[in-house]
Design a protein around this motif. Structure first.
Motif, PDB file in Angstrom:
ATOM      1  N   PRO A   1       2.358   4.881   0.611  1.00 32.93           N
ATOM      2  CA  PRO A   1       2.207   5.825   1.717  1.00 32.93           C
ATOM      3  C   PRO A   1       1.403   7.048   1.270  1.00 32.93           C
ATOM      4  N   PRO A   2       0.907   7.841   2.218  1.00 31.11           N
ATOM      5  CA  PRO A   2       0.141   9.037   1.853  1.00 31.11           C
ATOM      6  C   PRO A   2       0.954   9.970   0.957  1.00 31.11           C
ATOM      7  N   LYS A   3       0.295  10.543  -0.033  1.00 30.21           N
ATOM      8  CA  LYS A   3       0.874  11.509  -0.978  1.00 30.21           C
ATOM      9  C   LYS A   3       1.885  10.894  -1.943  1.00 30.21           C
TER      10      LYS A   3
ATOM     11  N   LYS B   1       0.853  -1.172   0.000  1.00 26.62           N
ATOM     12  CA  LYS B   1       0.000   0.000   0.000  1.00 26.62           C
ATOM     13  C   LYS B   1       0.895   1.231   0.000  1.00 26.62           C
TER      14      LYS B   1
ATOM     15  N   TYR C   1       8.576  13.846  -4.403  1.00 26.43           N
ATOM     16  CA  TYR C   1       8.069  13.209  -3.185  1.00 26.43           C
ATOM     17  C   TYR C   1       9.208  12.921  -2.202  1.00 26.43           C
TER      18      TYR C   1
ATOM     19  N   ASN D   1       9.546  15.072   1.377  1.00 25.71           N
ATOM     20  CA  ASN D   1       9.360  14.372   2.652  1.00 25.71           C
ATOM     21  C   ASN D   1      10.673  14.114   3.380  1.00 25.71           C
TER      22      ASN D   1
END
Length: 88
Positions: A41-43, A39, A71, A75
């Motif tokens: 990660p966010p964004k 899955k 990204y 981050n």
């Protein structure tokens, strides 16, 4: 060098390759492998599944090098210094 640094380096290499051949940098892509059930990660930038290994379930995904690099930098996941080449 961690995985994020290696991914950032691959992104820069692909972007530099595209610009050196006078192709749009936005079209530079990177292939990444993910396990079955992974899955994002966010964004995390969207990717396209290119192929699935039926035995192990590993997926090969194609993702924009510019978006993945943005990204990783946004981050604070990479610590490498990036030097992008410009066309003359």
């Amino acid at each position: 060098m961690n995985n994020a640094d290696e991914l950032a380096l691959r992104c820069v290499e692909n972007i530099n390759f595209s610009t050196s051949h006078k192709w749009p940098a936005e079209d530079a892509m990177v292939l990444i492998t993910t396990p079955k059930g992974w899955k994002a990660p966010p964004k995390f930038p969207r990717s396209e599944i290119v192929t699935v290994n039926p035995n192990s379930g590993v997926r090969v995904r194609r993702i924009s090098a510019m978006r993945l690099l943005a990204y990783l930098i946004g981050n604070n996941l990479t610590t490498i210094k990036i030097e992008m080449k410009a066309l003359k």
